[in-house]
Design a protein around this motif. Structure first.
Motif, short mmCIF file in Angstrom:
data_model
loop_
_atom_site.label_atom_id
_atom_site.label_comp_id
_atom_site.label_asym_id
_atom_site.label_seq_id
_atom_site.Cartn_x
_atom_site.Cartn_y
_atom_site.Cartn_z
N ALA A 64 2.70 21.67 -43.54
CA ALA A 64 2.21 22.65 -42.55
C ALA A 64 2.94 22.46 -41.22
CB ALA A 64 0.71 22.50 -42.38
N GLN A 65 3.16 21.20 -40.83
CA GLN A 65 3.85 20.95 -39.56
C GLN A 65 5.30 21.43 -39.62
OE1 GLN A 65 2.17 19.59 -36.69
NE2 GLN A 65 3.99 20.58 -35.85
N ARG A 66 5.94 21.24 -40.77
CA ARG A 66 7.32 21.76 -40.93
C ARG A 66 7.34 23.27 -40.82
NH1 ARG A 66 8.98 19.98 -46.40
NH2 ARG A 66 10.70 21.41 -46.16
N ALA A 67 6.31 23.92 -41.40
CA ALA A 67 6.22 25.39 -41.32
C ALA A 67 6.07 25.83 -39.86
CB ALA A 67 5.04 25.88 -42.16
N VAL A 68 5.25 25.11 -39.11
CA VAL A 68 5.06 25.43 -37.68
C VAL A 68 6.37 25.26 -36.92
CG1 VAL A 68 3.95 24.65 -35.52
CG2 VAL A 68 2.61 24.81 -37.64
N ASP A 69 7.01 24.09 -37.12
CA ASP A 69 8.21 23.76 -36.35
C ASP A 69 9.36 24.71 -36.65
OD1 ASP A 69 6.73 21.69 -35.34
OD2 ASP A 69 7.60 20.15 -36.65
N SER A 70 9.45 25.16 -37.91
CA SER A 70 10.59 25.98 -38.30
C SER A 70 10.64 27.33 -37.58
CB SER A 70 10.59 26.19 -39.82
OG SER A 70 9.45 26.92 -40.18
N VAL A 71 9.49 27.80 -37.11
CA VAL A 71 9.48 29.10 -36.39
C VAL A 71 8.80 29.00 -35.02
CG1 VAL A 71 9.56 30.52 -38.49
CG2 VAL A 71 7.34 29.83 -37.57
N GLN A 72 8.55 27.77 -34.60
CA GLN A 72 7.78 27.55 -33.35
C GLN A 72 6.52 28.42 -33.35
OE1 GLN A 72 11.82 28.09 -31.71
NE2 GLN A 72 10.78 27.44 -29.86
N ALA A 73 5.75 28.27 -34.40
CA ALA A 73 4.54 29.09 -34.54
C ALA A 73 3.50 28.73 -33.49
CB ALA A 73 3.96 28.90 -35.95
N ASN A 74 2.74 29.75 -33.05
CA ASN A 74 1.67 29.52 -32.07
C ASN A 74 0.38 29.06 -32.73
OD1 ASN A 74 3.51 31.86 -31.20
ND2 ASN A 74 2.67 31.11 -29.27
N ALA A 75 0.25 29.34 -34.03
CA ALA A 75 -0.90 28.88 -34.82
C ALA A 75 -0.48 28.91 -36.28
CB ALA A 75 -2.12 29.78 -34.60
N MET A 76 -1.25 28.24 -37.12
CA MET A 76 -0.88 28.15 -38.54
C MET A 76 -1.97 28.76 -39.41
SD MET A 76 1.53 27.10 -40.41
CE MET A 76 1.64 27.24 -42.19
N CYS B 220 -6.69 20.48 -39.59
CA CYS B 220 -7.33 20.82 -38.30
C CYS B 220 -7.24 19.63 -37.34
CB CYS B 220 -8.80 21.19 -38.50
SG CYS B 220 -9.03 22.72 -39.38
N ALA B 221 -7.37 18.42 -37.89
CA ALA B 221 -7.41 17.23 -37.03
C ALA B 221 -6.04 16.85 -36.49
CB ALA B 221 -8.00 16.05 -37.81
N THR B 222 -4.97 17.14 -37.24
CA THR B 222 -3.68 16.58 -36.81
C THR B 222 -2.57 17.59 -36.50
OG1 THR B 222 -3.08 16.30 -39.13
CG2 THR B 222 -3.99 14.37 -38.04
N LEU B 223 -2.70 18.83 -36.94
CA LEU B 223 -1.62 19.79 -36.70
C LEU B 223 -1.45 20.04 -35.19
CD1 LEU B 223 0.17 21.35 -38.82
CD2 LEU B 223 -1.13 23.38 -38.18
N SER B 224 -0.23 20.36 -34.77
CA SER B 224 0.03 20.51 -33.33
C SER B 224 -0.46 21.86 -32.78
CB SER B 224 1.53 20.37 -33.07
OG SER B 224 2.22 21.41 -33.74
N VAL B 225 -0.86 22.78 -33.64
CA VAL B 225 -1.32 24.11 -33.18
C VAL B 225 -2.65 24.44 -33.87
CG1 VAL B 225 1.02 25.01 -32.76
CG2 VAL B 225 -0.02 25.28 -35.03
N PRO B 226 -3.39 25.47 -33.36
CA PRO B 226 -4.66 25.84 -34.01
C PRO B 226 -4.45 26.29 -35.47
CG PRO B 226 -4.47 26.90 -31.87
CD PRO B 226 -3.14 26.26 -32.14
N VAL B 227 -5.49 26.08 -36.29
CA VAL B 227 -5.44 26.45 -37.70
C VAL B 227 -6.33 27.68 -37.92
CG1 VAL B 227 -6.05 25.69 -40.04
CG2 VAL B 227 -5.05 24.06 -38.41
N ILE B 228 -5.80 28.66 -38.64
CA ILE B 228 -6.57 29.86 -39.00
C ILE B 228 -6.67 29.87 -40.52
CG2 ILE B 228 -6.60 32.40 -39.01
CD1 ILE B 228 -4.70 32.25 -36.51
#
Ligand code: FMN
Length: 335
Positions: A134-146, A176-184
């Motif tokens: 999930a963190q790689r997915a966020v980082d790859s597009v600089q996502a604001n939430a996952m 939810c506890a560790t990702l760098s952005v909010p989780v949906i």
């Protein structure tokens, strides 16, 4: 073409066909506003802007998660992303699984440098590969939430779909506890009901996208792709399975007044957006209505957004609602 790319291409082709929309509507037609014959407003004063994830949005509308990773995937994502950027509305990406697994470039952020982008992977991928994916997915597009999608019915109907759903809730809790952005957390068309919503809230989820029944039917789409008649017979009673979006929104809202709630699944116009906000959603999302414009051009997607926004503003004017806060308490007719 890889198996995943072929599947995504089939999904796009089938999702455009009316027969793979739910047999009956999401229930918004039963929600009727009291008409305000004396709005005491100038139409130009009606403001449908909102704030989502601490950022301005010109309307309470997210371009819903749709697929990349196939022949048309790049053009679709580019048209959606450029329109999201220009119109100042958020865009949810389709599943990033194939791109991450196959090391494909994900250019969406380049086309939408300032837009709110929501990353996407499946809950069973999260359960299998952990928060790191999930963190790689966020980082790859600089996502604001996952976004993590739940799709147990789709996986059942899909040949070789994931059937082991043990440990998904633990994986969501860790995320939810560790990702760098909010989780949906979202469904894909069967809906997240009050009991599931409560379990998600209890493990720390702060945003839920209901994705209820009434729009795109994933059981129907996957069923059209399978060749074995035995499998089709088993799936047949479940093609219209799920909970109507219009009924779900107030029921999930009643679980928590603090929860961030995204209405989706079968919303088809700006009046449906108005109804879903009146029923308790903070913001709405539409997927299938953007598919045909996204195959055409960025301008076609912008035109679609502008029509939806204007329909919402008309609904606000005709209920005497100058802003979305007013709309959320506009009188409804008894059902
Ligand atoms: C072509 C297509 C591809 C989709 N791919 C994804 C996906 O990769 N991940 C996901 O969470 N939802 C996906 N969805 C589901 C939508 O985000 C949405 O939840 C569902 O289609 C119901 O909304 P709708 O009635 O507005 O289409 C897809 C929908 C469509 C039409």
């Amino acid at each position: 073409m890889t198996e995943i790319s072929q599947r995504k291409a089939d999904h796009i082709h089938l999702a455009l066909q009316a027969e793979h929309q739910a047999a009956t509507s999401a229930g918004f037609d039963r929600i009727r506003f009291e008409h305000c014959a004396i709005p005491e407003l100038h139409v130009d004063e009606v403001d449908c802007s909102t704030v989502f994830l601490n950022q301005y949005c010109s309307a309470p509308l997210i371009i819903g998660a749709m697929t990349g990773g196939c022949e048309h995937g790049e053009a679709i994502n580019r048209h959606l992303a450029e329109a999201a950027e220009q119109c100042q509305i958020p865009m949810a990406l389709g599943s990033q699984r194939a791109a991450l697994q196959e090391g494909l470039a994900q250019d969406v952020r380049r086309w939408a440098p300032k837009a709110i982008l929501l990353g996407n992977i499946g809950a069973t991928q999260l359960q299998q590969h952990g928060v790191e994916l999930a963190q790689r997915a966020v980082d790859s597009v600089q996502a604001n939430a996952m976004i993590i999608h739940l799709n147990p019915l789709q996986e059942l109907v899909q040949p070789n779909g994931d059937r082991d759903w043990r440990g998904v809730l633990d994986a969501i809790e860790a995320c939810c506890a560790t990702l760098s952005v909010p989780v949906i957390i979202k469904e894909v068309g069967s809906g997240i009901g009050p009991s599931s919503a409560q379990r998600l809230i209890d493990v720390g989820v702060s945003w839920i996208e209901v994705a209820g029944r009434g729009g795109t039917s994933w059981a129907s789409i996957e069923n059209a792709r399978i060749e074995q008649t035995r499998e089709q017979q088993i799936a047949a009673p479940f093609l219209d399975w799920g909970m109507d979006t219009a009924q779900l929104i107030p029921r999930v809202r009643s679980q928590s007044s603090q929860l961030g709630l995204i209405a989706s699944g079968g919303l088809r116009d700006g009046l449906d957006i108005a109804r879903s906000l009146r029923l308790g959603a903070n913001i709405s999302a539409m997927a299938q209505p953007f598919l045909q414009p996204a195959l055409e051009s960025t301008e076609a997607v912008i035109e679609k957004i502008e029509i939806l926004r204007e329909q919402l503003r008309w609904a606000m004017f005709l209920t005497g609602s100058k802003n979305l806060k007013k709309l959320q308490s506009a009188p409804l007719l008894p059902m």
